[in-house]
Scaffold this motif. Structure first.
Motif, short mmCIF file in Angstrom:
data_model
loop_
_atom_site.label_atom_id
_atom_site.label_comp_id
_atom_site.label_asym_id
_atom_site.label_seq_id
_atom_site.Cartn_x
_atom_site.Cartn_y
_atom_site.Cartn_z
N ILE A 126 32.09 -28.56 106.85
CA ILE A 126 31.47 -27.73 105.81
C ILE A 126 32.14 -28.01 104.47
O ILE A 126 33.36 -28.02 104.37
CB ILE A 126 31.60 -26.22 106.14
N ILE A 127 31.31 -28.28 103.45
CA ILE A 127 31.79 -28.41 102.08
C ILE A 127 31.17 -27.25 101.30
O ILE A 127 29.95 -27.24 101.08
CB ILE A 127 31.39 -29.75 101.44
N GLY A 128 31.96 -26.28 100.93
CA GLY A 128 31.40 -25.06 100.36
C GLY A 128 30.59 -24.37 101.43
O GLY A 128 31.12 -23.89 102.42
N THR A 129 29.26 -24.37 101.25
CA THR A 129 28.36 -23.84 102.28
C THR A 129 27.50 -24.96 102.88
O THR A 129 26.60 -24.69 103.66
CB THR A 129 27.42 -22.76 101.68
N PHE A 130 27.79 -26.22 102.51
CA PHE A 130 26.96 -27.35 102.92
C PHE A 130 27.47 -27.93 104.23
O PHE A 130 28.62 -28.34 104.34
CB PHE A 130 26.96 -28.43 101.84
N ASP A 131 26.58 -28.00 105.22
CA ASP A 131 26.88 -28.62 106.51
C ASP A 131 26.83 -30.13 106.33
O ASP A 131 25.77 -30.70 106.04
CB ASP A 131 25.84 -28.15 107.53
N THR A 132 27.96 -30.80 106.49
CA THR A 132 28.03 -32.24 106.19
C THR A 132 27.16 -33.09 107.12
O THR A 132 26.82 -34.21 106.77
CB THR A 132 29.48 -32.75 106.25
N THR A 133 26.77 -32.56 108.29
CA THR A 133 25.87 -33.33 109.16
C THR A 133 24.50 -33.51 108.52
O THR A 133 23.74 -34.40 108.92
CB THR A 133 25.71 -32.65 110.54
N LEU A 134 24.19 -32.70 107.53
CA LEU A 134 22.88 -32.80 106.87
C LEU A 134 22.77 -34.05 106.00
O LEU A 134 21.66 -34.49 105.70
CB LEU A 134 22.61 -31.55 106.03
N ALA A 135 23.89 -34.64 105.60
CA ALA A 135 23.82 -35.90 104.85
C ALA A 135 23.13 -36.96 105.69
O ALA A 135 22.26 -37.69 105.21
CB ALA A 135 25.22 -36.35 104.44
N LYS A 156 36.94 -45.65 104.82
CA LYS A 156 38.13 -44.81 104.75
C LYS A 156 37.82 -43.58 103.93
O LYS A 156 36.86 -43.55 103.16
CB LYS A 156 39.32 -45.58 104.19
N GLY A 157 38.67 -42.59 104.06
CA GLY A 157 38.53 -41.38 103.29
C GLY A 157 39.21 -40.22 103.96
O GLY A 157 39.27 -40.15 105.20
N GLU A 158 39.72 -39.29 103.16
CA GLU A 158 40.40 -38.11 103.67
C GLU A 158 39.71 -36.82 103.22
O GLU A 158 39.86 -35.79 103.87
CB GLU A 158 41.85 -38.10 103.19
N ASN A 159 38.98 -36.89 102.13
CA ASN A 159 38.34 -35.72 101.55
C ASN A 159 36.84 -35.82 101.79
O ASN A 159 36.19 -36.76 101.31
CB ASN A 159 38.67 -35.67 100.05
N SER A 160 36.27 -34.85 102.51
CA SER A 160 34.85 -34.93 102.87
C SER A 160 33.94 -34.95 101.65
O SER A 160 32.91 -35.64 101.65
CB SER A 160 34.48 -33.76 103.79
N HIS A 162 34.58 -36.28 98.74
CA HIS A 162 34.61 -37.65 98.21
C HIS A 162 33.80 -38.61 99.07
O HIS A 162 33.08 -39.47 98.56
CB HIS A 162 36.05 -38.15 98.13
N ILE A 163 33.91 -38.47 100.39
CA ILE A 163 33.21 -39.38 101.30
C ILE A 163 31.70 -39.21 101.16
O ILE A 163 30.96 -40.18 101.00
CB ILE A 163 33.65 -39.16 102.75
N VAL A 164 31.22 -37.97 101.22
CA VAL A 164 29.77 -37.73 101.13
C VAL A 164 29.24 -38.15 99.76
O VAL A 164 28.17 -38.76 99.66
CB VAL A 164 29.43 -36.25 101.43
N GLU A 165 29.98 -37.87 98.72
CA GLU A 165 29.53 -38.28 97.39
C GLU A 165 29.49 -39.80 97.27
O GLU A 165 28.55 -40.36 96.68
CB GLU A 165 30.42 -37.68 96.30
N ALA A 166 30.47 -40.49 97.84
CA ALA A 166 30.44 -41.95 97.84
C ALA A 166 29.23 -42.47 98.62
O ALA A 166 28.64 -43.49 98.24
CB ALA A 166 31.74 -42.50 98.43
N VAL A 167 28.85 -41.77 99.70
CA VAL A 167 27.65 -42.15 100.46
C VAL A 167 26.41 -42.09 99.57
O VAL A 167 25.63 -43.05 99.50
CB VAL A 167 27.47 -41.25 101.70
N PHE A 168 26.22 -40.98 98.87
CA PHE A 168 25.02 -40.82 98.04
C PHE A 168 25.02 -41.82 96.88
O PHE A 168 23.96 -42.37 96.53
CB PHE A 168 24.89 -39.38 97.55
N LYS A 169 26.17 -42.04 96.28
CA LYS A 169 26.25 -43.02 95.20
C LYS A 169 25.95 -44.42 95.71
O LYS A 169 25.23 -45.20 95.07
CB LYS A 169 27.63 -42.98 94.55
#
Length: 196
Positions: A126-135, A156-160, A162-169
């Motif tokens: 969960i990032i805030g209220t966002f379920d990361t599986t929804l990406a 690689k990545g430690e911060n969800s 950052h990882i999800v944002e890198a995915v969308f970018k």
């Protein structure tokens, strides 16, 4: 000819309108009722250099799943329509995107065969209220409705976040590359089969 499309879709769960211009400058106007998802779509549009407007109303009181997935469906349909007959496009692309400690690869083929291959590990769900599986659900819907083969790999990545944002970018950047018109093959369909 302008490569753009506006698609609307209404179900019992969501009411969505997406306007997409492939040859834009990254101007976005996003309102889905899911704040973190708005942030991700903004990153997708800005870094993909797509002009993108998204209006979505969904049953977010249940959760964000229907809204996120259905935006993926409609955005995929808009992408397919905006591409038209696909003549002259680059077709393939691959992009690494780094965001702080996170590193993500996206690669695509505008093949007509919609599929997602996704290998991204996230430390938290969960990032805030966002379920990361929804990406992943968003990208499945996008790829299948756009008719693209899309690979996304998190190296690689430690911060969800950052990882999800890198995915969308990365997905925005790789689609920017693949939909670009290649002046060396103007008007030619980039396929040995003669069809995409």
């Amino acid at each position: 000819m302008e490569r753009a499309a506006t698609i609307t879709r209404t179900t019992k769960e969501t009411d969505i309108e997406v306007s997409l211009s492939l040859d834009g400058t990254g101007v976005t106007d996003i309102a889905t009722g899911v704040p973190f998802f708005d942030h991700m779509l903004d990153a997708f549009g800005r870094h993909g250099l797509f002009d993108l407007t998204v209006r979505a109303q969904g049953d977010v009181d249940v959760d964000a799943h229907h809204t996120v997935e259905d935006v993926g469906i409609v955005l995929g349909q808009a992408l397919a329509q905006a591409l038209g007959d696909k003549r002259g496009i680059t077709r393939f692309g691959s992009q690494f995107v780094a965001m702080d400690e996170a590193l993500v690869l996206a690669a695509c083929d505008i093949s007509g065969r919609g599929q997602l291959h996704y290998d991204v590990s996230l430390p938290i769900e969960i990032i805030g209220t966002f379920d990361t599986t929804l990406a992943k659900e968003f990208l499945i819907a996008l790829a299948s409705n756009a008719g693209i083969t899309l690979h996304v790999v998190g190296f690689k990545g430690e911060n969800s976040h950052h990882i999800v944002e890198a995915v969308f970018k990365a997905v925005g950047r790789v689609l920017c590359e693949a939909v670009a018109v290649n002046t060396r093959i103007e008007g030619v369909l980039p396929s040995t089969k003669g069809a995409l």
